[in-house]
Design a protein around this motif. Structure first.
Motif, PDB file in Angstrom:
ATOM      1  N   VAL A  75       0.740  -1.266   0.094  1.00 40.39           N
ATOM      2  CA  VAL A  75       0.050  -0.108   0.176  1.00 40.39           C
ATOM      3  C   VAL A  75       0.825   1.270  -0.283  1.00 40.39           C
ATOM      4  CG1 VAL A  75      -1.671   1.302   1.372  1.00 40.39           C
ATOM      5  CG2 VAL A  75      -2.118  -1.041   1.073  1.00 40.39           C
ATOM      6  N   GLU A  76       1.821   1.289   0.817  1.00 41.59           N
ATOM      7  CA  GLU A  76       2.977   2.290   0.690  1.00 41.59           C
ATOM      8  C   GLU A  76       3.585   2.433  -0.625  1.00 41.59           C
ATOM      9  OE1 GLU A  76       2.947   4.723   3.184  1.00 41.59           O
ATOM     10  OE2 GLU A  76       1.413   3.681   4.374  1.00 41.59           O
ATOM     11  N   GLU A  77       3.966   1.623  -0.991  1.00 44.71           N
ATOM     12  CA  GLU A  77       4.672   1.352  -2.219  1.00 44.71           C
ATOM     13  C   GLU A  77       3.884   1.792  -3.502  1.00 44.71           C
ATOM     14  OE1 GLU A  77       7.757  -1.871  -4.024  1.00 44.71           O
ATOM     15  OE2 GLU A  77       5.774  -2.544  -3.771  1.00 44.71           O
ATOM     16  N   MET A  78       2.785   1.626  -3.807  1.00 45.80           N
ATOM     17  CA  MET A  78       1.848   1.886  -4.962  1.00 45.80           C
ATOM     18  C   MET A  78       2.022   3.113  -5.342  1.00 45.80           C
ATOM     19  SD  MET A  78      -2.097   0.432  -5.406  1.00 45.80           S
ATOM     20  CE  MET A  78      -1.814  -0.747  -4.287  1.00 45.80           C
ATOM     21  N   PRO A  79       1.900   4.332  -4.472  1.00 44.43           N
ATOM     22  CA  PRO A  79       1.763   5.633  -5.116  1.00 44.43           C
ATOM     23  C   PRO A  79       3.110   5.850  -5.991  1.00 44.43           C
ATOM     24  CG  PRO A  79       0.956   5.474  -2.834  1.00 44.43           C
ATOM     25  CD  PRO A  79       1.613   4.133  -3.177  1.00 44.43           C
ATOM     26  N   PHE A  80       4.186   5.541  -5.402  1.00 40.20           N
ATOM     27  CA  PHE A  80       5.574   5.664  -6.275  1.00 40.20           C
ATOM     28  C   PHE A  80       5.909   5.341  -7.392  1.00 40.20           C
ATOM     29  CE2 PHE A  80       6.070   5.932  -1.380  1.00 40.20           C
ATOM     30  CZ  PHE A  80       6.684   7.202  -1.444  1.00 40.20           C
ATOM     31  N   GLY A  81       4.768   4.371  -7.939  1.00 35.33           N
ATOM     32  CA  GLY A  81       5.135   3.983  -9.349  1.00 35.33           C
ATOM     33  C   GLY A  81       6.392   3.086  -9.534  1.00 35.33           C
ATOM     34  N   MET A  82       6.976   2.297  -8.459  1.00 36.42           N
ATOM     35  CA  MET A  82       8.031   1.743  -8.889  1.00 36.42           C
ATOM     36  C   MET A  82       7.814   0.452  -9.843  1.00 36.42           C
ATOM     37  SD  MET A  82       9.908   3.224  -6.579  1.00 36.42           S
ATOM     38  CE  MET A  82      10.210   3.747  -4.974  1.00 36.42           C
ATOM     39  N   PRO A  83       9.141   0.105 -10.325  1.00 41.91           N
ATOM     40  CA  PRO A  83       9.072  -1.015 -11.552  1.00 41.91           C
ATOM     41  C   PRO A  83       8.724  -2.198 -10.726  1.00 41.91           C
ATOM     42  CG  PRO A  83      11.199  -0.441 -11.118  1.00 41.91           C
ATOM     43  CD  PRO A  83      10.424   0.691 -10.159  1.00 41.91           C
TER      44      PRO A  83
END
Length: 404
Positions: free
Chosen positions: A77-85
């Motif tokens: 959930v925390e990772e999702m907004p950053f658009g990581m690959p």
């Protein structure tokens, strides 16, 4: 060492992600070719491993952290907004690798493969769907015949295999006994995607991406040591694989733009010379979408509470997949209508979570991937509402007696 509490875990994850966003986030990825993006993804996955954020729920002996599913969901959930690959490793680490740990026979091999996958050095795919079976996993026709040496010779075709063109290994379900009922004659294996007889052909989707493939298997030889689970128990292994998806972070917006983004668009767009936000039809669409997404968030929160109690979420998870993507598709179409001719502009590099056109054109893929709408409706009817099963004329009939 005791598990960190969820709020502390969130704060640690957020701080680490903020530090990584400049190098690996959506701005850094914009305009990259697929090869460049994959190379970036490999570096990001290795960084996650070094920081202890890879394999969050996997056992420490296989390179994981051994934490709860709730910790995994909280990080995602925390990772999702950053658009990581992360997409290249979503299937790989989400399903085949945990199944390899659960069913793999050679534990040294399992440990090596898990570490390589967690570090981003290897990718796994999942070879389930087929041209003739659609979402009916038990209807697959790829066959495996045992030879005099005890090996299995596999022939057939798989379809919609995510990132098969980049994969080193895969989890595959094949039919080993056509003389019994269709659910009973299946067996699971792991397969080397570079073995002789394996041919991968990418499929270009409407949005321009080629992340799915058709895979041809021409007399591919598998040793019995590659078997996952008992002969004839492949359907159970497949269900175990798909059940793991319930521990992934959900998105009530169907992984499309946020509802707040639509509200801002409605403030700027006009209908008959007035702000679109003042139009009763637009306000009704916003209210309906908000109510739906709030309901899905409640179901997701309930699932997270179950996971916190070390319990397994129920079949209600099917509601999230079904209705979130439908909502995304409708809202994206309405957003394009509000923009008029400008709503037809397509940016091939835009992310579905940020761009209405990209979201809309990729939504049909989302309604098929991970179980088509019709399969989810059946699950909801039977498992949530308790309705009787549809009539199945093939129930209990040997697979080779079912008309092709």
């Amino acid at each position: 060492m005791s598990d960190p509490d969820i709020e502390t875990w969130r704060q640690e994850a957020r701080a680490w992600l903020e530090g990584m966003a400049g190098e690996f986030g959506k701005t850094a990825r914009r305009g990259l070719s697929e090869a460049e993006d994959l190379a970036l993804a490999r570096r990001y996955q290795h960084a996650k491993f070094d920081a202890g954020f890879a394999g969050i729920t996997l056992p420490p002996e296989f390179g994981g952290r051994g934490l709860s599913p709730l910790h995994k969901v909280a990080f995602e959930v925390e990772e999702m907004p950053f658009g990581m690959p992360t997409a290249y490793y979503g299937v790989s680490l989400g399903m085949p690798v945990p199944i390899l740990i659960r069913y793999g026979q050679d534990r040294d091999f399992v440990r090596e493969r898990c570490l390589a996958a967690l570090k981003g050095e290897e990718i796994w795919c999942q070879l389930f769907s087929e041209p003739s079976g659609g979402s009916d996993l038990a209807g697959l026709r790829t066959r495996a015949v045992r030879d005099d040496n005890g090996d299995w010779i596999v022939t057939g075709q798989k379809l919609w295999t995510t990132y098969a063109q980049h994969s080193d290994y895969g989890e595959i379900i094949v039919r080993t006994d056509p003389t019994v009922a269709k659910h009973k004659g299946l067996t699971a294996f792991w397969i080397d995607m570079r073995a002789p007889g394996v041919t991968v052909r990418p499929i270009k989707l409407a949005g321009g991406a080629s992340d799915v493939n058709e895979v041809f298997l021409d007399e591919v030889r598998l040793s019995d040591s590659q078997r996952l689970g008992a002969v004839g128990e492949g359907f159970r292994v497949a269900i175990d694989t798909l059940m793991i998806e319930r521990y992934s972070a959900g998105d009530s917006g169907g992984f499309g733009p946020r509802l707040e983004t639509f509200v801002e668009l409605a403030r700027e767009a006009t209908i008959n010379g007035r702000p679109a936000l003042e139009d009763g039809r637009i306000r009704s669409a916003i209210a309906r979408s908000y109510a739906l997404r709030s309901g899905l968030d409640t179901i997701r929160e309930q699932a997270m509470q179950l996971m916190a109690a070390r319990m397994e979420p129920g079949p209600e998870g099917s509601l999230g997949k079904l209705f979130s993507v439908r909502s995304r598709q409708k809202l994206s179409e309405l957003a394009m209508d509000l923009q008029g001719a400008l709503g037809l502009a397509f940016d091939p590099h835009a992310l579905p979570t940020e761009d209405w056109v990209t979201s809309w054109i990729n939504a049909p893929t989302g309604r098929i991937a991970g179980g088509a709408d019709e399969m989810l409706l059946n699950t909801i009817a039977e498992k949530v509402l308790g309705l009787p099963q549809d009539h199945r004329p093939d129930k209990g009939v040997p697979f080779n007696a079912i008309p092709a």
